[in-house]
Design a protein around this motif. Structure first.
Motif, PDB file in Angstrom:
ATOM      1  N   ASP A 280       0.832  -1.202   0.000  1.00 54.53           N
ATOM      2  CA  ASP A 280       0.000   0.000   0.000  1.00 54.53           C
ATOM      3  C   ASP A 280       0.871   1.258   0.000  1.00 54.53           C
ATOM      4  N   ARG A 281       1.924   1.279   0.820  1.00 56.31           N
ATOM      5  CA  ARG A 281       2.830   2.445   0.857  1.00 56.31           C
ATOM      6  C   ARG A 281       3.537   2.613  -0.481  1.00 56.31           C
ATOM      7  N   ALA A 282       3.986   1.501  -1.065  1.00 54.66           N
ATOM      8  CA  ALA A 282       4.672   1.575  -2.353  1.00 54.66           C
ATOM      9  C   ALA A 282       3.740   2.108  -3.437  1.00 54.66           C
ATOM     10  N   LEU A 283       2.502   1.662  -3.411  1.00 49.13           N
ATOM     11  CA  LEU A 283       1.524   2.153  -4.380  1.00 49.13           C
ATOM     12  C   LEU A 283       1.303   3.650  -4.210  1.00 49.13           C
ATOM     13  N   ALA A 284       1.233   4.104  -2.961  1.00 49.03           N
ATOM     14  CA  ALA A 284       1.047   5.538  -2.697  1.00 49.03           C
ATOM     15  C   ALA A 284       2.237   6.345  -3.198  1.00 49.03           C
ATOM     16  N   VAL A 285       3.461   5.849  -2.966  1.00 54.17           N
ATOM     17  CA  VAL A 285       4.665   6.554  -3.440  1.00 54.17           C
ATOM     18  C   VAL A 285       4.664   6.618  -4.968  1.00 54.17           C
ATOM     19  N   ALA A 286       4.372   5.490  -5.611  1.00 57.28           N
ATOM     20  CA  ALA A 286       4.351   5.461  -7.072  1.00 57.28           C
ATOM     21  C   ALA A 286       3.266   6.390  -7.616  1.00 57.28           C
ATOM     22  N   ALA A 287       2.086   6.369  -6.998  1.00 64.24           N
ATOM     23  CA  ALA A 287       0.989   7.224  -7.465  1.00 64.24           C
ATOM     24  C   ALA A 287       1.353   8.701  -7.342  1.00 64.24           C
ATOM     25  N   ARG A 288       1.960   9.089  -6.219  1.00 64.93           N
ATOM     26  CA  ARG A 288       2.391  10.488  -6.058  1.00 64.93           C
ATOM     27  C   ARG A 288       3.491  10.836  -7.054  1.00 64.93           C
ATOM     28  N   GLY A 289       4.455   9.938  -7.193  1.00 68.32           N
ATOM     29  CA  GLY A 289       5.587  10.204  -8.088  1.00 68.32           C
ATOM     30  C   GLY A 289       5.182  10.341  -9.544  1.00 68.32           C
ATOM     31  N   HIS A 290       4.197   9.560  -9.955  1.00 70.77           N
ATOM     32  CA  HIS A 290       3.764   9.578 -11.355  1.00 70.77           C
ATOM     33  C   HIS A 290       2.496  10.404 -11.575  1.00 70.77           C
ATOM     34  N   ALA A 291       2.091  11.187 -10.564  1.00 73.68           N
ATOM     35  CA  ALA A 291       0.880  12.014 -10.689  1.00 73.68           C
ATOM     36  C   ALA A 291       0.979  12.917 -11.912  1.00 73.68           C
TER      37      ALA A 291
ATOM     38  N   GLN B  12       1.233  12.063 -14.969  1.00 69.02           N
ATOM     39  CA  GLN B  12       1.863  11.403 -16.110  1.00 69.02           C
ATOM     40  C   GLN B  12       0.865  10.443 -16.761  1.00 69.02           C
ATOM     41  N   THR B  13       0.988  10.273 -18.085  1.00 71.01           N
ATOM     42  CA  THR B  13       0.156   9.311 -18.808  1.00 71.01           C
ATOM     43  C   THR B  13       1.046   8.394 -19.641  1.00 71.01           C
ATOM     44  N   ARG B  14       0.461   7.293 -20.097  1.00 72.53           N
ATOM     45  CA  ARG B  14       1.171   6.367 -20.983  1.00 72.53           C
ATOM     46  C   ARG B  14       1.332   7.030 -22.350  1.00 72.53           C
ATOM     47  N   LYS B  15       2.336   6.583 -23.127  1.00 65.90           N
ATOM     48  CA  LYS B  15       2.576   7.159 -24.452  1.00 65.90           C
ATOM     49  C   LYS B  15       1.446   6.887 -25.426  1.00 65.90           C
ATOM     50  N   ASP B  16       0.847   5.713 -25.303  1.00 63.88           N
ATOM     51  CA  ASP B  16      -0.080   5.283 -26.349  1.00 63.88           C
ATOM     52  C   ASP B  16      -1.534   5.677 -26.119  1.00 63.88           C
ATOM     53  N   ASP B  17      -1.858   6.215 -24.949  1.00 60.96           N
ATOM     54  CA  ASP B  17      -3.216   6.672 -24.690  1.00 60.96           C
ATOM     55  C   ASP B  17      -3.229   7.516 -23.413  1.00 60.96           C
ATOM     56  N   PRO B  18      -4.378   8.094 -23.060  1.00 57.20           N
ATOM     57  CA  PRO B  18      -4.395   8.973 -21.891  1.00 57.20           C
ATOM     58  C   PRO B  18      -4.511   8.251 -20.546  1.00 57.20           C
ATOM     59  N   THR B  19      -4.242   6.949 -20.520  1.00 56.64           N
ATOM     60  CA  THR B  19      -4.313   6.200 -19.265  1.00 56.64           C
ATOM     61  C   THR B  19      -3.317   6.776 -18.266  1.00 56.64           C
ATOM     62  N   PRO B  20      -3.739   7.021 -17.033  1.00 55.41           N
ATOM     63  CA  PRO B  20      -2.786   7.493 -16.019  1.00 55.41           C
ATOM     64  C   PRO B  20      -1.617   6.522 -15.893  1.00 55.41           C
ATOM     65  N   TYR B  21      -0.421   7.051 -15.775  1.00 63.55           N
ATOM     66  CA  TYR B  21       0.792   6.232 -15.787  1.00 63.55           C
ATOM     67  C   TYR B  21       0.805   5.178 -14.685  1.00 63.55           C
ATOM     68  N   ILE B  22       0.174   5.453 -13.554  1.00 64.50           N
ATOM     69  CA  ILE B  22       0.203   4.525 -12.422  1.00 64.50           C
ATOM     70  C   ILE B  22      -0.325   3.151 -12.825  1.00 64.50           C
ATOM     71  N   ALA B  23      -1.132   3.070 -13.864  1.00 61.78           N
ATOM     72  CA  ALA B  23      -1.625   1.763 -14.329  1.00 61.78           C
ATOM     73  C   ALA B  23      -0.465   0.858 -14.735  1.00 61.78           C
ATOM     74  N   HIS B  24       0.617   1.436 -15.254  1.00 53.55           N
ATOM     75  CA  HIS B  24       1.758   0.624 -15.697  1.00 53.55           C
ATOM     76  C   HIS B  24       2.466  -0.054 -14.525  1.00 53.55           C
ATOM     77  N   PRO B  25       2.928   0.687 -13.503  1.00 57.17           N
ATOM     78  CA  PRO B  25       3.594  -0.029 -12.407  1.00 57.17           C
ATOM     79  C   PRO B  25       2.681  -1.020 -11.683  1.00 57.17           C
ATOM     80  N   VAL B  26       1.396  -0.727 -11.611  1.00 59.02           N
ATOM     81  CA  VAL B  26       0.468  -1.686 -10.994  1.00 59.02           C
ATOM     82  C   VAL B  26       0.428  -2.964 -11.842  1.00 59.02           C
TER      83      VAL B  26
END
Length: 194
Positions: free
Chosen positions: A10-21, A23-37
């Protein structure tokens, strides 16, 4: 094996979500956090080591988040040296000198490091590339060959890089779920190349 919720995850997810706030993926507007998850979910198919799942969630943080926002020292204090070493092991050198090195130079450096990395880093790298490749297939379904224009390198360069990673994973880890899944993902994208 599957990704299981723990306070550390949970803490790691929170850090990643804040760090990538923002940001989106290159190929579509999906929030970047979807990638590390997704990478953490994929790697959990290969190992039940929580540190590997945590590092998978954080795998792009040191590469993409300024150290003034979240540094390797912050990561070590919060998650331990082992997690930080895994994240370092799968991070490209984008900070050498004053400019980001060219794409090919970064990729060659990544491959050289991968040859020396731990088995855990190889699993994280395989999961990362599996998700990238699956995303490319999905983007190709939406965009056709225009998908290739999204990237910093052409189809042959991309396939060289991903095939080289698949070769390294297979050479180091043998015939395992990670190497088979990565090779399958490379082949799926190779079939789309113009």
């Amino acid at each position: 094996m599957s990704l299981t919720w723990t306070p550390t995850i949970d803490r790691a997810l929170a850090v990643a979500a804040r760090g990538h706030a923002g940001q989106t993926r290159k190929d579509d507007p999906t929030p970047y956090i979807a990638h590390p998850v997704a990478v953490a979910m994929i790697v959990s198919d290969f190992t039940d080591d929580q540190d590997v799942a945590v590092a998978a969630l954080l795998h792009d943080v040191l590469e993409d988040v300024p150290p003034s926002v979240y540094s390797a020292d912050d990561m070590t204090a919060e998650f331990g040296e082992r997690v930080t070493e895994f994240v370092r092991g799968v991070s490209e050198d984008k900070t050498a000198g004053e400019e980001t090195p060219p794409w090919r130079v970064r990729k060659e450096g990544y491959l050289a490091a991968l040859a020396e990395d731990s088995e855990e880093c190889l699993l994280i790298s395989a999961a990362d590339k599996i998700h990238n490749l699956r995303s490319m297939v999905a983007a190709h379904e939406r965009l056709g060959d225009d998908m290739w224009g999204i990237f910093n390198a052409g189809p042959q360069e991309k396939l060289w890089f991903y095939s080289s990673i698949a070769d390294a994973v297979t050479e180091r880890l043998g015939d395992c779920a990670a190497s088979r899944e990565l090779r399958r993902a490379v082949d799926d994208v190779a079939a789309l190349a113009p």
